[in-house]
Design an enzyme around this catalytic site. Structure first.
Site, PDB file in Angstrom:
ATOM      1  N   CYS A  76     -16.785   0.519  -7.988  1.00  0.00           N
ATOM      2  CA  CYS A  76     -15.891  -0.134  -8.940  1.00  0.00           C
ATOM      3  C   CYS A  76     -15.421  -1.471  -8.376  1.00  0.00           C
ATOM      4  O   CYS A  76     -15.744  -1.836  -7.250  1.00  0.00           O
ATOM      5  CB  CYS A  76     -14.683   0.757  -9.208  1.00  0.00           C
ATOM      6  SG  CYS A  76     -13.603   0.923  -7.772  1.00  0.00           S
ATOM      7  N   ARG A  94     -11.386  -0.607  -6.087  1.00  0.00           N
ATOM      8  CA  ARG A  94     -11.126   0.076  -4.823  1.00  0.00           C
ATOM      9  C   ARG A  94     -11.039  -0.942  -3.691  1.00  0.00           C
ATOM     10  O   ARG A  94     -11.990  -1.695  -3.455  1.00  0.00           O
ATOM     11  CB  ARG A  94     -12.239   1.105  -4.545  1.00  0.00           C
ATOM     12  CG  ARG A  94     -12.037   1.884  -3.265  1.00  0.00           C
ATOM     13  CD  ARG A  94     -13.097   2.985  -3.107  1.00  0.00           C
ATOM     14  NE  ARG A  94     -13.150   3.484  -1.741  1.00  0.00           N
ATOM     15  CZ  ARG A  94     -12.304   4.367  -1.219  1.00  0.00           C
ATOM     16  NH1 ARG A  94     -11.345   4.859  -1.973  1.00  0.00           N
ATOM     17  NH2 ARG A  94     -12.401   4.759   0.025  1.00  0.00           N
ATOM     18  N   LYS A  95      -9.881  -0.945  -2.997  1.00  0.00           N
ATOM     19  CA  LYS A  95      -9.752  -1.841  -1.849  1.00  0.00           C
ATOM     20  C   LYS A  95     -10.859  -1.529  -0.843  1.00  0.00           C
ATOM     21  O   LYS A  95     -11.139  -0.349  -0.652  1.00  0.00           O
ATOM     22  CB  LYS A  95      -8.372  -1.679  -1.183  1.00  0.00           C
ATOM     23  CG  LYS A  95      -7.201  -2.068  -2.075  1.00  0.00           C
ATOM     24  CD  LYS A  95      -5.866  -1.743  -1.435  1.00  0.00           C
ATOM     25  CE  LYS A  95      -5.587  -0.270  -1.390  1.00  0.00           C
ATOM     26  NZ  LYS A  95      -4.232   0.079  -0.871  1.00  0.00           N
ATOM     27  N   ASP A 122      -5.158  12.912   6.469  1.00  0.00           N
ATOM     28  CA  ASP A 122      -6.627  12.839   6.357  1.00  0.00           C
ATOM     29  C   ASP A 122      -7.132  13.784   5.274  1.00  0.00           C
ATOM     30  O   ASP A 122      -8.271  13.663   4.823  1.00  0.00           O
ATOM     31  CB  ASP A 122      -7.279  13.178   7.701  1.00  0.00           C
ATOM     32  CG  ASP A 122      -7.055  12.070   8.725  1.00  0.00           C
ATOM     33  OD1 ASP A 122      -6.844  10.903   8.316  1.00  0.00           O
ATOM     34  OD2 ASP A 122      -7.080  12.366   9.936  1.00  0.00           O
ATOM     35  N   ASP A 123      -6.299  14.726   4.880  1.00  0.00           N
ATOM     36  CA  ASP A 123      -6.679  15.666   3.819  1.00  0.00           C
ATOM     37  C   ASP A 123      -6.170  15.221   2.444  1.00  0.00           C
ATOM     38  O   ASP A 123      -6.165  16.025   1.510  1.00  0.00           O
ATOM     39  CB  ASP A 123      -6.107  17.054   4.136  1.00  0.00           C
ATOM     40  CG  ASP A 123      -6.717  17.643   5.393  1.00  0.00           C
ATOM     41  OD1 ASP A 123      -7.901  17.365   5.657  1.00  0.00           O
ATOM     42  OD2 ASP A 123      -5.999  18.360   6.118  1.00  0.00           O
ATOM     43  N   ASP A 166       0.867  -1.164   0.000  1.00  0.00           N
ATOM     44  CA  ASP A 166       0.000   0.000   0.000  1.00  0.00           C
ATOM     45  C   ASP A 166       0.920   1.236   0.000  1.00  0.00           C
ATOM     46  O   ASP A 166       2.096   1.133   0.358  1.00  0.00           O
ATOM     47  CB  ASP A 166      -0.890  -0.045   1.243  1.00  0.00           C
ATOM     48  CG  ASP A 166      -1.716   1.203   1.415  1.00  0.00           C
ATOM     49  OD1 ASP A 166      -2.265   1.696   0.406  1.00  0.00           O
ATOM     50  OD2 ASP A 166      -1.809   1.698   2.562  1.00  0.00           O
ATOM     51  N   ARG A 167       0.419   2.381  -0.424  1.00  0.00           N
ATOM     52  CA  ARG A 167       1.279   3.571  -0.471  1.00  0.00           C
ATOM     53  C   ARG A 167       1.140   4.432   0.789  1.00  0.00           C
ATOM     54  O   ARG A 167       2.049   4.465   1.611  1.00  0.00           O
ATOM     55  CB  ARG A 167       0.926   4.410  -1.728  1.00  0.00           C
ATOM     56  CG  ARG A 167       1.997   5.408  -2.118  1.00  0.00           C
ATOM     57  CD  ARG A 167       1.495   6.450  -3.112  1.00  0.00           C
ATOM     58  NE  ARG A 167       0.725   7.509  -2.442  1.00  0.00           N
ATOM     59  CZ  ARG A 167       0.180   8.547  -3.063  1.00  0.00           C
ATOM     60  NH1 ARG A 167       0.286   8.671  -4.371  1.00  0.00           N
ATOM     61  NH2 ARG A 167      -0.483   9.467  -2.385  1.00  0.00           N
ATOM     62  N   ASP A 168      -0.021   5.073   0.931  1.00  0.00           N
ATOM     63  CA  ASP A 168      -0.200   6.058   2.004  1.00  0.00           C
ATOM     64  C   ASP A 168      -0.243   5.367   3.374  1.00  0.00           C
ATOM     65  O   ASP A 168      -1.043   4.464   3.603  1.00  0.00           O
ATOM     66  CB  ASP A 168      -1.480   6.871   1.778  1.00  0.00           C
ATOM     67  CG  ASP A 168      -1.439   7.650   0.470  1.00  0.00           C
ATOM     68  OD1 ASP A 168      -0.336   8.043   0.051  1.00  0.00           O
ATOM     69  OD2 ASP A 168      -2.513   7.860  -0.129  1.00  0.00           O
TER      70      ASP A 168
END
Ligand SMILES: [Mg+2]
Ligand SMILES: [Zn+2]
Length: 180
Positions: free
Chosen positions: A99, A102-103, A19-20, A9-11
């Site tokens: 979709c 999307r995880k 959160d923004d 995962d990235r973020d």
């Protein structure tokens, strides 16, 4: 022998989450040790691919050009430490798009597996949210959790999680390479 991969995962795993949303390359800052972790995996013959929800695209918070800028920074900083990110798979949709990518849906992992002709059953997917674990499970990959990003909160909210858990990506990478 087929190519070994580790999926990330990235973020909240590679870079500090917000959160923004991460809306510019300036806002993209690596978590200490995360890029070194990618280089360590590479040294041990693992390729690395990123699997990321980027609903900020669908929400209009940034565009594809900006996302490319962000990923160019990620690639550049990784390369400066001797590492390489082989591929980035992202979902641009919002939850209301319903979709398949999307995880916690497994679409991104399945796209990766099809494109690279990889059997996911021996592939780690390292994330910081329950949706990462669920996507890994749905795709038949091996979930791992890191405590960075939302990881500690995920553990607090879901004490039933029994998957391998690490302080950060570097510790997870050390474990993976020690297994070989
Ligand atoms: Mg995350
Ligand atoms: Zn999607």
């Amino acid at each position: 022998m087929t190519q070994a991969y580790v999926l990330l995962d990235r973020d909240g795993v590679i870079n500090y989450d917000s959160d923004d949303y991460i809306k510019s390359s300036e806002e993209w800052t690596p978590i200490p040790g995360s890029l070194e972790a990618i280089a360590l995996l590479n040294v041990h013959q693992y390729k690395v691919a990123v699997i990321s929800n980027q609903s900020g695209l669908g929400r209009g918070l940034y565009d594809e050009t900006t996302l490319t800028d962000i990923h160019n920074k990620m690639h550049r900083l990784t390369q400066q430490l001797g590492g390489k990110i082989d591929a980035v798979y992202y979902c641009p949709h919002t939850p209301s798009d319903h979709c398949l990518c999307r995880k916690p849906k497994p679409g991104l992992l399945n796209n990766f597996a099809t494109e690279k002709n990889i059997d996911l059953s021996s592939v780690y997917f390292i994330g910081d949210k329950l949706s990462d674990i669920q996507a890994a499970e749905a795709a038949g990959a091996i979930p791992m959790l890191v405590k960075t990003g939302k990881g500690q909160k995920t553990l607090n909210n879901h004490p039933e999680i029994k998957h391998p858990t690490f302080e950060n990506l570097y510790d997870a990478a050390k474990f993976i390479v020690s297994e070989k």
